[in-house]
Design a protein around this motif. Structure first.
Motif, short mmCIF file in Angstrom:
data_model
loop_
_atom_site.label_atom_id
_atom_site.label_comp_id
_atom_site.label_asym_id
_atom_site.label_seq_id
_atom_site.Cartn_x
_atom_site.Cartn_y
_atom_site.Cartn_z
N ASP A 1 0.57 -1.23 0.00
CA ASP A 1 0.15 0.05 -0.24
C ASP A 1 0.69 1.41 0.04
OD1 ASP A 1 -1.98 -1.53 2.50
OD2 ASP A 1 -2.01 -1.55 0.17
N ILE A 2 1.70 1.39 0.34
CA ILE A 2 3.43 2.52 0.43
C ILE A 2 4.48 2.44 0.08
CG2 ILE A 2 1.70 3.38 2.13
CD1 ILE A 2 3.99 2.71 4.30
N PRO A 3 4.57 1.50 -1.16
CA PRO A 3 5.68 1.29 -1.45
C PRO A 3 6.75 2.30 -1.90
CG PRO A 3 4.71 1.13 -3.64
CD PRO A 3 3.42 1.66 -2.49
N GLU A 4 7.06 3.44 -1.79
CA GLU A 4 7.10 4.89 -2.51
C GLU A 4 8.24 4.98 -1.69
OE1 GLU A 4 3.28 5.05 -3.99
OE2 GLU A 4 3.86 5.12 -1.47
N GLY A 5 9.65 5.01 -1.52
CA GLY A 5 11.01 5.06 -1.21
C GLY A 5 11.35 4.14 -0.70
N TYR A 6 11.01 2.89 -1.32
CA TYR A 6 11.34 1.90 -0.55
C TYR A 6 11.85 1.24 -1.79
CZ TYR A 6 9.47 3.40 4.05
OH TYR A 6 8.98 4.05 5.51
N SER A 7 12.07 -0.12 -1.82
CA SER A 7 12.75 -0.74 -2.26
C SER A 7 13.12 -2.41 -1.53
CB SER A 7 13.61 -1.44 -3.59
OG SER A 7 15.03 -0.99 -2.94
N VAL A 8 12.77 -3.64 -2.76
CA VAL A 8 12.94 -5.05 -2.49
C VAL A 8 13.96 -5.53 -2.70
CG1 VAL A 8 11.31 -5.29 -0.49
CG2 VAL A 8 10.84 -6.10 -2.67
N SER A 9 14.88 -6.75 -2.40
CA SER A 9 15.43 -7.11 -2.90
C SER A 9 15.39 -8.83 -2.29
CB SER A 9 16.84 -7.28 -2.58
OG SER A 9 17.75 -8.56 -3.22
N ARG A 10 14.90 -9.93 -3.14
CA ARG A 10 14.53 -11.46 -2.57
C ARG A 10 15.11 -12.20 -2.68
NH1 ARG A 10 9.34 -14.87 -0.31
NH2 ARG A 10 10.23 -16.51 1.32
N GLU A 11 16.96 -12.70 -3.13
CA GLU A 11 17.49 -13.23 -3.34
C GLU A 11 17.65 -14.59 -3.32
OE1 GLU A 11 19.65 -12.60 -6.25
OE2 GLU A 11 18.54 -11.26 -6.48
N LYS A 12 16.69 -15.16 -2.06
CA LYS A 12 16.96 -16.34 -1.02
C LYS A 12 15.50 -16.46 -0.60
CE LYS A 12 21.99 -17.24 -0.78
NZ LYS A 12 22.78 -18.19 0.32
N LYS A 13 15.15 -17.41 -0.88
CA LYS A 13 13.84 -17.56 0.27
C LYS A 13 13.92 -17.55 1.34
CE LYS A 13 10.31 -21.83 -0.01
NZ LYS A 13 9.77 -22.61 -0.02
N GLU A 14 14.59 -17.70 1.95
CA GLU A 14 14.88 -17.20 3.80
C GLU A 14 15.13 -16.16 4.21
OE1 GLU A 14 17.15 -19.13 2.07
OE2 GLU A 14 19.03 -18.32 3.09
N ARG A 15 15.48 -15.00 2.88
CA ARG A 15 15.75 -14.10 2.94
C ARG A 15 15.18 -12.48 2.44
NH1 ARG A 15 20.91 -11.98 5.36
NH2 ARG A 15 21.75 -14.19 5.80
N PHE A 16 14.43 -11.65 2.97
CA PHE A 16 14.21 -10.20 2.63
C PHE A 16 14.53 -9.25 2.88
CE2 PHE A 16 11.21 -9.04 -0.44
CZ PHE A 16 9.26 -8.94 0.09
N SER A 17 15.01 -8.27 2.46
CA SER A 17 15.62 -7.68 2.58
C SER A 17 14.30 -6.47 2.11
CB SER A 17 16.77 -7.06 1.71
OG SER A 17 17.64 -8.22 1.89
N LEU A 18 14.76 -5.30 3.01
CA LEU A 18 14.09 -3.72 2.71
C LEU A 18 15.14 -2.42 2.62
CD1 LEU A 18 11.55 -2.29 2.83
CD2 LEU A 18 11.60 -1.79 4.97
N ILE A 19 14.80 -1.93 1.43
CA ILE A 19 16.04 -0.99 1.11
C ILE A 19 15.28 0.69 1.33
CG2 ILE A 19 18.18 0.00 -0.49
CD1 ILE A 19 17.29 -3.59 -1.29
#
Lengths: 115, 112
Positions: A59-77
């Motif tokens: 609902d509020i993605p502006e100013g953020y990005s994400v990365s999911r290179e592996k199933k167990e890990r999710f990064s917010l940037i």
């Protein structure tokens, strides 16, 4: 026990800095989520992912990005942190929909302050 | 737009009292409603409700869903200081990767 861990409990950054928030889950969950929690507004979904390398805006993605290179890990940037991104950030994970009992499991949260 | 509204936003009671927390919702293609308890850290799951009129119970906590009137209540009887927390209500819509829409939360304080 399901465990969702987040890299930091408290973080202080300066305006314009690039910020990485890391989340790891150990339950082989397909879904992972990033929320921010602000007083009076509850939890608001920023981004989610239902598979490796897949991402969907919340609902509020502006100013953020994400990365999911592996199933167990999710990064917010946060590419360039701003003071209005000062908040509590919560990561969650769950199995894919379709199971009879499918709650989201939350990490302990990262309280980010942007000065 | 999907929406979840909780009331009251804040509640202060004495130990031993019974409390009722409310959650109303508007969502397209309702799938389930969830209650979480949040103390100092991670929200922890309490209940998931999918069918109207069937009470879910866990110790002193219970919850029920009314899909016709689009609301749920969470009851806590014989409250204890350890019940002090933020109680979160969330609704899941059908389809997609289990997106939850959360209410604002109710901050419950139990005084000894």
């Amino acid at each position: 026990d399901v465990k969702v861990t987040q890299s930091s409990r408290y973080l202080v950054k300066r305006t314009g800095e690039k910020v990485f928030l890391e989340c790891v889950q150990d339950m082989d969950h397909e879904n992972m989520f990033w929320y921010r929690q602000d007083p009076g507004l509850g939890l608001r979904l920023i981004y989610f992912s239902y598979d490796v390398k897949m991402k969907e805006k919340g609902d509020i993605p502006e100013g953020y990005s994400v990365s999911r290179e592996k199933k167990e890990r999710f990064s917010l940037i946060l590419e360039s942190a701003s003071t209005n991104q000062t908040s509590m950030y919560l990561c969650a994970s769950s199995y894919l929909s379709g199971r009879a009992y499918n709650e989201q499991f939350f990490g302990p949260g990262t309280r980010l302050t942007v000065l | 737009e999907d929406k979840v509204v909780q009331s009251p936003l804040s509640l202060v009671v004495h130990e031993g009292d019974t409390v009722t927390l409310n959650c109303s919702y508007e969502v397209t293609n309702f799938r389930s409603l969830l209650w979480y308890k949040q103390e100092k850290k991670a929200p922890t799951f309490l209940f998931m409700l999918t069918s109207s009129g069937i009470e879910k119970k866990s110790g002193r906590l219970s919850s029920i869903l009314d899909k016709k009137e689009l609301f749920s209540i969470l009851n806590i009887t014989a409250t204890q200081t350890g019940d002090s927390a933020i109680y979160l209500c969330a609704v899941e819509a059908r389809g997609g990767a289990q997106k939850l829409v959360f209410g604002q939360g109710t901050r419950l304080t139990i005084n000894p």
